[in-house]
Scaffold this active site. Structure first.
Site, mmCIF file in Angstrom:
data_model
loop_
_atom_site.group_PDB
_atom_site.id
_atom_site.type_symbol
_atom_site.label_atom_id
_atom_site.label_comp_id
_atom_site.label_asym_id
_atom_site.label_seq_id
_atom_site.Cartn_x
_atom_site.Cartn_y
_atom_site.Cartn_z
ATOM 1 C CG LEU A 9 -1.844 -1.195 1.388
ATOM 2 C CD1 LEU A 9 -2.822 -0.957 2.528
ATOM 3 C CD2 LEU A 9 -2.585 -1.491 0.093
ATOM 4 N N GLY A 12 -1.172 6.578 0.021
ATOM 5 C CA GLY A 12 -1.474 7.637 0.992
ATOM 6 C C GLY A 12 -0.778 8.954 0.674
ATOM 7 N NE ARG A 16 1.043 13.174 10.651
ATOM 8 C CZ ARG A 16 1.346 12.190 11.497
ATOM 9 N NH1 ARG A 16 2.143 12.412 12.511
ATOM 10 N NH2 ARG A 16 0.854 10.986 11.329
ATOM 11 C CE1 TYR A 387 35.877 20.858 -22.994
ATOM 12 C CE2 TYR A 387 35.891 22.623 -21.377
ATOM 13 C CZ TYR A 387 35.239 21.915 -22.373
ATOM 14 O OH TYR A 387 33.958 22.254 -22.721
HETATM 15 C C1 UD1 Z 1 -3.577 1.667 9.770
HETATM 16 C C2 UD1 Z 1 -4.462 0.603 10.377
HETATM 17 C C3 UD1 Z 1 -4.206 0.559 11.896
HETATM 18 C C4 UD1 Z 1 -2.756 0.306 12.166
HETATM 19 C C5 UD1 Z 1 -1.892 1.330 11.463
HETATM 20 C C6 UD1 Z 1 -0.444 0.933 11.562
HETATM 21 C C7 UD1 Z 1 -6.479 0.518 9.034
HETATM 22 C C8 UD1 Z 1 -7.907 0.931 8.943
HETATM 23 N N1 UD1 Z 1 -5.845 0.933 10.111
HETATM 24 O O1 UD1 Z 1 -4.002 2.915 10.285
HETATM 25 O O2 UD1 Z 1 -4.975 -0.463 12.468
HETATM 26 O O3 UD1 Z 1 -2.507 0.345 13.570
HETATM 27 O O4 UD1 Z 1 -2.211 1.394 10.064
HETATM 28 O O5 UD1 Z 1 0.360 1.958 11.068
HETATM 29 O O6 UD1 Z 1 -5.991 -0.186 8.192
HETATM 30 N N2 UD1 Z 1 -3.170 3.752 2.275
HETATM 31 C C9 UD1 Z 1 -3.513 3.649 0.954
HETATM 32 N N3 UD1 Z 1 -4.759 4.051 0.558
HETATM 33 C C10 UD1 Z 1 -5.673 4.528 1.435
HETATM 34 C C11 UD1 Z 1 -5.304 4.638 2.778
HETATM 35 C C12 UD1 Z 1 -4.048 4.235 3.177
HETATM 36 O O7 UD1 Z 1 -2.714 3.220 0.116
HETATM 37 O O8 UD1 Z 1 -6.762 4.857 1.002
HETATM 38 C C13 UD1 Z 1 -1.823 3.322 2.676
HETATM 39 C C14 UD1 Z 1 -0.991 4.471 3.222
HETATM 40 O O9 UD1 Z 1 -0.208 5.049 2.205
HETATM 41 C C15 UD1 Z 1 -0.128 3.776 4.264
HETATM 42 C C16 UD1 Z 1 -0.989 2.615 4.759
HETATM 43 O O10 UD1 Z 1 -1.954 2.403 3.745
HETATM 44 O O11 UD1 Z 1 1.035 3.221 3.696
HETATM 45 C C17 UD1 Z 1 -1.649 2.909 6.075
HETATM 46 O O12 UD1 Z 1 -2.470 4.035 5.963
HETATM 47 P P1 UD1 Z 1 -2.670 5.038 7.161
HETATM 48 O O13 UD1 Z 1 -3.570 6.117 6.719
HETATM 49 O O14 UD1 Z 1 -1.359 5.447 7.715
HETATM 50 O O15 UD1 Z 1 -3.430 4.107 8.181
HETATM 51 P P2 UD1 Z 1 -3.620 4.363 9.717
HETATM 52 O O16 UD1 Z 1 -4.804 5.225 9.898
HETATM 53 O O17 UD1 Z 1 -2.360 4.793 10.326
#
Ligand code: UD1
Ligand code: MG
Length: 460
Positions: A9, A12, A16, A387
């Site tokens: 994944l 995101g 920040r 050169y």
């Molecule tokens: C997520 C988990 C949480 C966990 C935490 C660990 C879920 C709902 N929650 O939360 O339980 O403790 O990670 O760090 O899964 N991403 C996408 N597309 C999206 C959303 C996210 O690709 O639509 C990717 C982000 O780039 C990232 C990862 O998924 O690499 C996690 O996303 P993030 O928004 O950080 O999740 P958390 O809310 O932190």
């Protein structure tokens, strides 16, 4: 083991980070966060790797050049469950899928293998960790009696009691493919963040009689994600500390393991010594007994046994032979090859040149596009004028030549074996062997010459 698919994944926003560069492309130890995750992924020998991208557009796929990967675009980003759903067309019908995060760069391959062996055709493998401060993470909810995992609840949706749980979801999990499709299609977004949570599949799995087995990482930092430059800097230190510890265990002497930066591979022989604040980039090989002084930068360099690099030297894409002395303040540029027992001293720049055994250029020189023979002495301030403003030309200096100080060698030019060049010469023609060649105005002393005197103020 059944077939393994990997989904990373990486869609995101990374708000920040306060940067135009997509978060997963920020470098850790000189390499994109996502590239670290890919290295771990490839080490699992999967059937296929699919990266879910979105924020930052095509910049992410363009930056990662690997034809074997598949890419699934997620626009807009509606949560981790929605993200995995975009990857479904790239996954096998059977087997298992491991979910990795593009911004969690240091997960160990051993940890992932343990997690995979916990999972199965009817078992989800969940990587969890106990944190003293679990805030911000999804909490692992276990059955009060059996202790089995029954759900993951996101902090924003958790009750006060659930927020006391210290076991958290790292996000990394292994899911049997034959259930994945159905569960992902059943996800809803009626939660605090209005997102499709991947974590909701845990409760669905329990309902469907699929068991949840957890595994823990060997170190908590393996599951730490990067959301800010502060976290990136902290993980960089973790990485460097690990690498330094490995070198110490191999017998390398580090003046201070907290002051070394390795951005690539560093392979060391026995009894190598590295002083403080050195940076190693790309592939660096230091053979037995090599010493690297403080504040050196070595990039894609091979240094043979017994050589010493004195402080503040910069060496790139070069080969240094045995028992050489380089620096302090030397700059060795790409395409340079030093044979054994060569000395290159302070403020000497060498580019695309070969210097044969026993030759020395100890002070203030530029040697570019040159082939230098054995036992040559290059005097201080010697410049190869390679050169003409349009093209580059070669300077050949044969064995046993002595080049006097402050000499300009106008390339193309050959200084024949055993030649001596008088100091201060501008050499434009090939020199004959074993002769003194010089080009210098004869010294004069002018009778009656008066040194100018300073005029009083105001006088023109
Ligand atoms: C997520 C988990 C949480 C966990 C935490 C660990 C879920 C709902 N929650 O939360 O339980 O403790 O990670 O760090 O899964 N991403 C996408 N597309 C999206 C959303 C996210 O690709 O639509 C990717 C982000 O780039 C990232 C990862 O998924 O690499 C996690 O996303 P993030 O928004 O950080 O999740 P958390 O809310 O932190
Ligand atoms: Mg997060």
């Amino acid at each position: 083991m059944s077939k393994l698919n990997i989904v990373i994944l990486a869609a995101g926003l990374g708000k920040r980070m306060n940067s135009a560069l997509p978060k997963v492309l920020h470098p850790l130890a000189g390499k994109a966060l996502l590239a670290h995750v890919l290295d771990a992924a490839r080490a699992l020998s999967p059937q296929g790797i699919c990266i879910v991208y979105g924020h930052g557009g095509e910049a992410v796929p363009q930056a990662i050049d690997d034809k074997s990967l598949t890419w699934a675009q997620q626009v807009p980003q509606l949560g981790t469950g929605h993200a995995v759903k975009q990857a479904l067309p790239h996954l096998d019908e059977h087997g298992m899928t491991i979910i990795l995060y593009g911004d969690v760069p240091l997960t160990g391959v051993e940890t992932l293998k343990r997690l995979i062996s916990a999972a199965g055709e009817k078992t989800i493998g969940l990587l969890t960790v106990e944190l003293a401060d679990p805030s911000g993470y999804g909490r692992i909810v276990r059955d009060g009696e059996t202790g089995e995992v029954v759900a993951i609840v996101e902090e924003k949706d958790a009750t006060t009691v659930q927020r006391q749980i210290h076991e958290i979801n790292t996000g990394i999990m292994v899911i049997p493919n034959r259930y994945l499709h159905g569960w992902l299609h059943k996800l809803e977004n009626n939660n605090a963040q209005k997102e499709y949570y991947l974590t909701d599949i845990i409760a669905m799995a329990v309902k469907d009689g699929v068991s949840i087995k957890v595994a823990q990482p060997a170190h908590a930092w393996e599951t730490v994600g990067v959301n800010s430059k502060t976290q990136l800097a902290a993980l960089e230190r973790v990485y460097q500390h690990q690498f330094a510890t490995k070198l110490l265990e191999q017998g390398v002497t580090l003046a201070d393991p907290a002051r070394i930066d390795i951005r690539g591979q560093l392979v060391c022989g026995r009894d190598v010594e590295i002083d403080i604040n050195c940076i190693f980039e790309g592939d660096v090989h230091l053979d037995d007994g090599v010493k690297v002084g403080a504040h050196c930068i070595l990039k894609n360099v091979k240094i043979a046994a017994g050589s010493a690099i004195a402080p503040f030297s910069l060496i790139e894409a070069a080969e240094i032979g045995k028992n050489c002395r380089v620096g302090p303040y030397a700059r060795i540029r790409p395409g340079t090859k030093l044979a054994h027992d060569v000395h290159v001293g302070n403020f000497v720049e060498v580019k695309n040149s070969a210097i044969a055994a026993g030759s020395k250029a100890n002070h203030l020189s530029y040697i570019g596009d040159a082939v230098i023979g054995k036992n040559v002495n290059i005097g201080a301030g010697t410049i190869t004028c390679n050169y003409d403003g349009a093209n580059k030309y070669q300077t050949i200096i044969e064995d046993d030549v002595f080049v006097g100080s402050d000499t300009q060698l106008i390339a193309p030019v050959t200084v024949a074996q055993g030649s001596t060049i008088g100091a201060g010469s501008t050499i434009t023609k090939n020199t004959p062997p074993h002769k003194l060649s010089l080009s210098r105005a004869r010294q004069l002393s002018i009778e009656g010459w008066q040194r100018p005197v300073k005029k009083p103020k105001g006088e023109k």
